[in-house]
Design an enzyme around this catalytic site. Structure first.
Site, PDB file in Angstrom:
ATOM      1  N   GLY A   1       0.700  -1.368   0.227  1.00 29.35           N
ATOM      2  CA  GLY A   1      -0.026  -0.008  -0.126  1.00 29.35           C
ATOM      3  C   GLY A   1       0.776   1.018   0.183  1.00 29.35           C
ATOM      4  O   GLY A   1       1.851   1.078   0.311  1.00 29.35           O
ATOM      5  N   CYS A   2       0.283   2.336  -0.148  1.00 36.62           N
ATOM      6  CA  CYS A   2       0.943   3.803  -0.516  1.00 36.62           C
ATOM      7  C   CYS A   2       1.456   4.286   0.949  1.00 36.62           C
ATOM      8  O   CYS A   2       2.626   4.512   1.137  1.00 36.62           O
ATOM      9  CB  CYS A   2       0.175   4.853  -1.203  1.00 36.62           C
ATOM     10  SG  CYS A   2      -1.511   4.867  -0.503  1.00 36.62           S
ATOM     11  N   TYR A   3       0.500   4.203   1.791  1.00 32.93           N
ATOM     12  CA  TYR A   3       0.983   4.511   3.372  1.00 32.93           C
ATOM     13  C   TYR A   3       2.129   3.693   3.763  1.00 32.93           C
ATOM     14  O   TYR A   3       3.132   4.207   4.424  1.00 32.93           O
ATOM     15  CB  TYR A   3      -0.035   4.573   4.239  1.00 32.93           C
ATOM     16  CG  TYR A   3      -0.968   5.951   4.389  1.00 32.93           C
ATOM     17  CD1 TYR A   3      -0.453   7.029   4.432  1.00 32.93           C
ATOM     18  CD2 TYR A   3      -2.487   5.801   3.970  1.00 32.93           C
ATOM     19  CE1 TYR A   3      -1.275   8.020   4.326  1.00 32.93           C
ATOM     20  CE2 TYR A   3      -3.189   6.687   4.336  1.00 32.93           C
ATOM     21  CZ  TYR A   3      -2.568   7.930   4.174  1.00 32.93           C
ATOM     22  OH  TYR A   3      -3.502   9.073   4.261  1.00 32.93           O
TER      23      TYR A   3
ATOM     24  N   THR B   1       4.476   1.929   2.211  1.00 30.58           N
ATOM     25  CA  THR B   1       5.526   2.119   1.576  1.00 30.58           C
ATOM     26  C   THR B   1       6.432   3.195   2.306  1.00 30.58           C
ATOM     27  O   THR B   1       7.365   3.109   2.528  1.00 30.58           O
ATOM     28  CB  THR B   1       5.364   2.203   0.088  1.00 30.58           C
ATOM     29  OG1 THR B   1       4.703   1.273  -0.533  1.00 30.58           O
ATOM     30  CG2 THR B   1       6.719   2.753  -0.584  1.00 30.58           C
ATOM     31  N   ALA B   2       5.740   4.514   2.219  1.00 30.36           N
ATOM     32  CA  ALA B   2       6.491   5.639   2.940  1.00 30.36           C
ATOM     33  C   ALA B   2       6.736   5.442   4.510  1.00 30.36           C
ATOM     34  O   ALA B   2       7.806   5.827   4.965  1.00 30.36           O
ATOM     35  CB  ALA B   2       5.566   6.803   2.752  1.00 30.36           C
TER      36      ALA B   2
END
Length: 342
Positions: free
Chosen positions: A148-150, A152-153
């Site tokens: 997911g995007c969150y 990953t960061a």
């Protein structure tokens, strides 16, 4: 050439996959599916692709995806788990950009995603597709769960600290902000311009479905469970995630040196000079995570600033990064775009 198909090409991650794959050089895009839009030229829905793609959307039932080398699922949660088995049995490799195979505990997944898992036997086979952690496993994977995007960061930001064993693991904090494209292309009131524009709010404070994915990833690296408070926010941006991460140091360390050493070989991570403050606009349209590490007032709290484009390093670009690894290509092939500014 790698023959590639995309299941579900009408959303933001779908069109981003198409955009990036068209500039890859080692890929033949053979099919882009959509039940609702079957027969419509892809460039009619997305005029930015005029002159670059001649395909029309095809019905997934009539598309011969079994002839592909790899199929991306850019679909809502719950679709890939129903269709991946037949493709895998046909020898097609699969990358799922949704969450169907990200969480190894099926019961935990079912709790957070509110549905029964259609292919629990595939979950154990799936490789979690964070290249900076699992590159070797991804190379031989048949099924990759794109992060997911969150997650990953957040994971990329915390990773050097956890691997070095220099922080307390029971009180991590991830304070994250996302642009509205992270909610997808579907029509919902909270993402309408009059609702999201000129506004800023937290959501999912009591529990967000990316929380177990982040905890799972960090715990695997740590070799033990971690305590994490994760608070997402919606910002009036189209693209971008900014993660501000907090941890308590338990030993003195050269933080800048730690991060530069950890990511010195990473193709898609950029550690900024000491004292920097990365901006979301510096990664817009690019498959890169930029980060900076701080130690305010030389105290025992470390603050990591991590930014990505949620549609690229947080979705489509990372999926292509995984594809490159799976097919023995340079990790950043087709992913060296200069970020857009302004």
């Amino acid at each position: 050439m790698i023959k590639v198909g995309i299941v579900g090409g009408t959303g933001y991650t779908g069109v981003e996959l198409i955009r990036l794959l068209l500039g890859h050089g080692g890929v033949e895009l053979t099919a882009v599916t959509s039940r609702k839009e079957a027969g419509m030229p892809v460039a009619e829905m997305f005029p930015s692709l005029r002159g670059f793609v001649d395909l029309a959307f095809s019905d997934p039932e009539s598309s011969d995806l079994n002839r592909c080398d790899l199929v991306f699922f850019a679909t809502p949660n719950g679709i890939a788990m129903q269709q991946a088995r037949s493709l895998l049995d046909a020898g097609v490799r699969v990358i799922d950009l949704a969450a169907d195979f990200r969480i190894s505990d099926v019961q935990e997944w079912e709790k957070w995603y509110g549905m029964s898992h259609a292919s629990p036997e595939l979950v154990a086979q799936a490789v979690y597709g964070l290249p900076e952690v699992n590159a070797e496993a991804i190379r031989s994977a048949r099924l990759v769960a794109n992060p997911g995007c969150y997650p990953t960061a957040v994971q990329l930001g915390f990773l050097p600290l956890i691997k070095a064993g220099v922080i307390e693991l029971d009180s991590l904090i991830a304070d994250c902000k996302s642009g509205v494209s992270g909610a997808g292309r579907k029509a919902e009131v909270h993402t309408l311009f009059p609702e999201a524009g000129d506004n800023f709010k937290a959501y999912g404070v009591s529990g967000h479905r990316h929380l177990p994915e982040i905890r799972q990833g960090l715990s695997r690296v740590a070799g033990q469970s971690v305590g994490l408070t994760f608070v997402p926010h919606l910002t009036p941006l189209i693209r971008g995630i900014h993660a501000t991460l907090y941890a308590r140091l338990k030993s003195d360390v050269d933080l800048q040196g730690l991060y530069e050493q950890h990511y010195k070989e990473a193709a898609c991570v950029d550690v900024l000079p000491k004292g920097s403050h990365p901006e979301t606009r510096s990664v817009r349209g690019a498959n890169v995570c930029r980060m900076a590490v701080h130690r305010p007032q030389a105290g025992d709290t470390v603050v990591v600033l991590s930014v990505i484009d949620n549609l690229v390093k947080g979705a489509a670009g990372q999926a292509i990064q995984n594809m490159n690894l799976m097919f023995g290509l340079p990790e950043s092939q087709g992913l060296r775009q200069v970020p857009l500014l302004p």
